[in-house]
Design an enzyme around this catalytic site. Structure first.
Site, PDB file in Angstrom:
ATOM      1  N   ASP A  69       3.722   2.835  -8.497  1.00  0.00           N
ATOM      2  CA  ASP A  69       4.304   1.760  -7.699  1.00  0.00           C
ATOM      3  C   ASP A  69       3.799   0.403  -8.155  1.00  0.00           C
ATOM      4  O   ASP A  69       4.541  -0.582  -8.168  1.00  0.00           O
ATOM      5  CB  ASP A  69       3.996   1.965  -6.216  1.00  0.00           C
ATOM      6  CG  ASP A  69       4.895   2.995  -5.567  1.00  0.00           C
ATOM      7  OD1 ASP A  69       6.056   3.124  -6.000  1.00  0.00           O
ATOM      8  OD2 ASP A  69       4.440   3.681  -4.639  1.00  0.00           O
ATOM      9  N   GLU A  74      -0.798  -0.694  -3.959  1.00  0.00           N
ATOM     10  CA  GLU A  74       0.269  -0.289  -4.873  1.00  0.00           C
ATOM     11  C   GLU A  74       1.166  -1.438  -5.299  1.00  0.00           C
ATOM     12  O   GLU A  74       2.308  -1.219  -5.697  1.00  0.00           O
ATOM     13  CB  GLU A  74       1.115   0.799  -4.210  1.00  0.00           C
ATOM     14  CG  GLU A  74       0.304   1.979  -3.711  1.00  0.00           C
ATOM     15  CD  GLU A  74       1.127   3.026  -3.002  1.00  0.00           C
ATOM     16  OE1 GLU A  74       1.768   3.829  -3.682  1.00  0.00           O
ATOM     17  OE2 GLU A  74       1.131   3.028  -1.744  1.00  0.00           O
ATOM     18  N   HIS A  79       6.083  10.978   0.444  1.00  0.00           N
ATOM     19  CA  HIS A  79       7.145  11.504  -0.405  1.00  0.00           C
ATOM     20  C   HIS A  79       7.370  13.005  -0.237  1.00  0.00           C
ATOM     21  O   HIS A  79       8.203  13.574  -0.932  1.00  0.00           O
ATOM     22  CB  HIS A  79       6.847  11.192  -1.867  1.00  0.00           C
ATOM     23  CG  HIS A  79       6.804   9.728  -2.166  1.00  0.00           C
ATOM     24  ND1 HIS A  79       7.908   8.903  -2.057  1.00  0.00           N
ATOM     25  CD2 HIS A  79       5.779   8.921  -2.549  1.00  0.00           C
ATOM     26  CE1 HIS A  79       7.569   7.663  -2.372  1.00  0.00           C
ATOM     27  NE2 HIS A  79       6.286   7.646  -2.667  1.00  0.00           N
TER      28      HIS A  79
END
Length: 279
Positions: free
Chosen positions: A195, A169, A64
């Site tokens: 997530d 996740e 990210h």
């Protein structure tokens, strides 16, 4: 020089040798190890700040962030000098995405979105040298600090010291957690509660009983298989809570979140002191 001596006294840390990974060693002894996380500001400065703060590893989350491999090399060099272990979070599970941060000097990886034992096996394969894995051998570069090393000794060392970890996740990954935890060569499992909550249909509810149950299932599995594990946490209270339940490997918050929290607290204090005089 005087300033540098003061910082060294505060941090109390020696530079980290690429031959010795104190995080991997501590986890194998059952000790709790907490890592800082950079997403918004992946930089050498951030790594140094987190080292002085006391974190034992610095996790550059590449999925990210906008961190390049050149950035990773700078962060890793600064981290080791500051006495904090650099760990990279690759963007995905391809072989080069895992090997390149390691070749840039990272002393471990936390590979994201692992849902099966087969994927975890691939992470170990790409993070370790033969005969354990299939990572390509280079032994004169950033990762060796350009030291001329004996290749055989280097391979033996790195196959013990490099942290091979995965990030689970999803609900699917939790369903496969027993098989994932049993993968030979895997050192740790990190849970991404955000997530995970989304895949369970309760996005953002990271303290929901279902999410907590999934994390506990992971902790039970890693205990059975003799590896480390824990969730990504957001408060010291969460660290204490999960450590009581068996967590030893936890990433804490992230750089922008910590900066924003401190900035808001300080501004609120200033506002209370100045009242209407403040713009």
């Amino acid at each position: 020089m005087k300033g540098n001596q003061n910082v060294a006294t505060v941090s109390g840390r020696d530079p980290i040798s690429p031959w010795v990974n104190p995080v991997t060693r501590a986890l194998r002894q059952g000790k709790v190890s907490i890592g800082s996380c950079s997403v918004a500001f992946p930089s050498a400065a951030a790594a140094q700040v987190f080292a002085v703060a006391g974190f034992s590893w610095h996790y550059v989350e590449m999925e990210h962030s906008q961190a390049s491999y050149a950035d990773i090399a700078h962060v890793c060099a600064a981290s080791k000098l500051a006495g904090i272990v650099p760990i990279a979070g690759p963007t995905s599970l391809e072989d080069h995405l895992i090997a390149r941060p390691l070749d840039a000097g990272a002393m471990g990886v936390v590979a994201p979105h692992v849902d099966s034992a087969e994927q975890a096996e691939q992470v170990v394969k790409w993070a370790k040298y033969p005969p354990i894995g299939k990572r390509g051998l280079i032994h004169l570069s950033d990762l060796t600090e350009f030291e001329m090393v004996d290749p055989a000794a280097w391979v033996e060392s790195q196959n013990k010291e490099i942290l091979a970890a995965v990030k689970v996740e999803s609900g699917k990954g939790i369903d496969e957690i027993e098989a994932i935890a049993a993968v030979p060569g895997l050192d740790a499992i990190l849970i991404g509660p955000g997530d995970l909550s989304a895949t369970l249909g309760i996005p953002g509810q990271t303290s929901h009983p279902h999410v907590r149950d999934c994390i506990q299932r992971m902790l039970d599995a890693v205990k059975r298989h003799g590896i480390a594990g824990g969730p990504h946490v957001g408060t010291p209270e969460e660290i204490a809570d999960w450590s009581e339940k068996g967590a030893t490997f936890m990433a804490y918050s992230f750089d922008a979140g910590m900066l924003l929290e401190t900035a808001m607290e300080d501004y609120a204090r200033t506002e209370a002191l100045l009242g209407d005089r403040l713009l």
